[in-house]
Structures are given as C-alpha cells and as structure tokens.
Scaffold this active site. Structure first.
Site, mmCIF file in Angstrom:
data_model
loop_
_atom_site.group_PDB
_atom_site.id
_atom_site.type_symbol
_atom_site.label_atom_id
_atom_site.label_comp_id
_atom_site.label_asym_id
_atom_site.label_seq_id
_atom_site.Cartn_x
_atom_site.Cartn_y
_atom_site.Cartn_z
ATOM 1 N N TYR A 230 0.845 -1.201 0.000
ATOM 2 C CA TYR A 230 0.000 0.000 0.000
ATOM 3 C C TYR A 230 0.876 1.245 0.000
ATOM 4 O O TYR A 230 0.637 2.188 -0.754
ATOM 5 C CB TYR A 230 -0.907 -0.030 1.235
ATOM 6 C CG TYR A 230 -1.858 1.142 1.334
ATOM 7 C CD1 TYR A 230 -3.057 1.154 0.639
ATOM 8 C CD2 TYR A 230 -1.558 2.238 2.151
ATOM 9 C CE1 TYR A 230 -3.935 2.221 0.741
ATOM 10 C CE2 TYR A 230 -2.430 3.310 2.248
ATOM 11 C CZ TYR A 230 -3.615 3.292 1.534
ATOM 12 O OH TYR A 230 -4.474 4.359 1.629
ATOM 13 N N THR A 263 -12.845 4.435 8.448
ATOM 14 C CA THR A 263 -13.385 3.705 7.303
ATOM 15 C C THR A 263 -13.159 2.224 7.518
ATOM 16 O O THR A 263 -12.493 1.804 8.465
ATOM 17 C CB THR A 263 -12.679 4.125 5.992
ATOM 18 O OG1 THR A 263 -11.286 3.773 6.090
ATOM 19 C CG2 THR A 263 -12.820 5.614 5.733
#
Length: 306
Positions: A230, A263
C-alpha cells in the site's frame, strides 16, 4: 444535415468518483453534488453503487448517476469512458478514491470503536499494524489496484479531461505514501526526481519491490514493511501524478491525503469522520483556475511529497 437540431452543451461540471459507494468516496460524491456538480458515482458492485445513489437522492441531491467500474478491468474502464463521451462529451473532475489495503486481518476484527477511546493517533496506527498481515497475493493486488488500476483510469479518461475548460484530477493518497517511508535513499531520490523519472522506470521499481517481497527481502533493500505494498503503490502514484502534471499544464493534477479517517480500510480506527476527510479531497478537486498542480495536500494544506 440541414435543419438538424444540435444538442445544447452540458453546462454543469461533471465529476467521476471511483470507489464512491461508501466511506470517503460516498461523502465526496455528496459534497460535490451539494456544490452543484453532476456526479457519476462508480463502484465495482452494481447493487451497492445503485443503493448509494438512491441514498444520496433521498437527501435531495438529484444530479447523481451510477456507473459500474472495476478499475482493474480495462473493458469496464472503456465502458465508462464511452458513457461519458456519449452523455457529456467531456469530463471536468476525476477523483481517484478506489483502493485496497492488500493485507489480511490476523483475527476477526472487533467492530466496537470504544476500544480506541484514550488512544492517540500513533497508538491507533500501531493497533492496526498488529492486527494485519502482509501477503504476497495481497501485495500484488495492492500494486495492481492502487497503482496500475488508477493509472489506467487516468490514461483512459485523460482525453475527456482535456476536452474540459478546466480539468481536475484529485488522487486520494496517504501519508503512508510519503517518500520518508522508504529507507532506500537511491529509490527515494529516483521517485523524487520528476524531471528524469519515467513510467518505465516506475514499472521496474514496482517489479523490484514485488520480487523483494516474494524473497522476504524488503527490509534488506530498504522497502517499508507493514502495509508495505500500500505504501509503495501510493508513493508510485504520487510520482506518476507529478509526471502527468508536468505533461498536462492545462489540467490541475494533485494528490490529497484526507487524514486518518474512520473507514473499513482503517478498521474504524481513524480520528476523522468521512465527512471531514472528504472535505479535504473536494477542496482539491475544486481548486480554482491557476491553482497548484503536481502538488501534495495534507489536511487541507500543501505539503512535501517527502
């Protein structure tokens, strides 16, 4: 043909938001629509995307459409481009929000957010890193989605953005994509040398990262660990955004870190709401003519990529 009635030009700004069915993406759609922008909300799952549009329409925001988009599928991207060309003839704003973490959870995630009470930002990040595991398959998916998928969307929709009088690209990034996360000084310098960096060299660096990942040699070669792919994918997309901005001076192409937001990807450990994070993204997407391009914004302020 003589006597034919021409279709009047569409006067409202048109925006595409990838990964728009939940979290930051959904809130970006809501805020853009509230600012008078026609929004094409995209998502991989047609039902979830259509449900998200209905949710926004229930708030009185009517100028929102859904179009299916899987950013790792070239035919899906092409279908979106054809739709935009036929319906509007251009695109004014592209918000690249869709992303994957590329990790596995080491155990079933406790969804009770009260466990974060009393934790500061660093403690929350440490908690996440203790509860995830990097995998080879996840790393490949992260690079393929977060870098190549987003890049393919940009490349395909670029002619439509160039048809706009003020095209904008806002690439949602992360502080994890800053160059300081990479310990290899040579690679850091290459990724920061935008005048000489090429797309081909980015491909080579990403290939080397995945090779080192499979060989369990990330630390040996100065790559980050813990959400490794990521971080590297976001660093690569930051670099590509800067390359693209140099080539397309008429567009405003920027990267924006929305902050640490609650989130699914952050396992609800964030300190900001999706509304707060999305506001930073929307502000960059709506930068005025002549505003910054090839820049990185963090929490509403222009900052360094390093």
């Amino acid at each position: 043909m003589e006597g034919a009635i021409s279709k009047p030009p569409y006067t409202r700004r048109i925006a595409v938001v990838t990964g728009g069915n939940k979290g930051i993406g959904l809130e970006v759609c809501r805020q853009l629509a509230s600012d008078g922008v026609t929004v094409v909300l995209t998502a991989r799952d047609e039902k979830r995307g259509a449900d998200a549009v209905e949710k926004l329409k229930a708030l009185g925001l009517c100028d929102i459409l859904f179009h299916q988009l899987e950013i790792t599928d070239s035919s899906s991207i092409a279908a979106l481009a054809d739709f935009l060309k036929t319906r509007f003839g251009r695109l004014d704003i592209l918000v690249n929000n869709a992303a994957v973490s590329g990790v596995e959870h080491v155990q079933e995630v406790d969804t009770n957010e009260e466990k974060f009470n009393g934790m500061d930002l660093n403690q929350r990040l440490e908690w996440v890193l203790k509860n995830i595991r990097d995998t080879v398959d996840g790393a490949k998916k992260s690079i393929q989605t977060n870098y190549y998928g987003t890049k393919h969307v940009i490349d395909t929709l670029l002619p439509l953005l160039q048809s706009s009088n003020g095209g904008r690209i806002a690439n949602v990034t992360s502080a994890y994509g800053l160059l300081r996360r990479i310990n290899n000084e040579e690679i850091r310098q290459e990724l920061d040398d935008i005048e000489n960096l090429t797309e081909e060299r980015l491909d080579e660096l990403l290939g080397k990262f995945l090779k080192d990942f499979e060989a369990d040699a990330l630390e040996m070669h100065g790559w980050p660990v813990g959400l490794a792919a990521y971080k590297v994918a976001k660093a690569a997309m930051n670099a590509y955004s800067r390359i693209l901005a140099r080539r397309n001076r008429a567009l405003r192409i920027n990267c924006v870190h929305p902050g640490y937001v609650k989130t699914d990807m952050s396992m609800s450990s964030g300190v900001l709401t999706p509304e707060e994070g999305a506001r930073s993204v929307v502000n960059v997407a709506l930068l005025p003519d002549g505003g910054p391009t090839g820049a990185y914004f963090a929490m509403g302020q222009e900052a360094s990529f390093v």
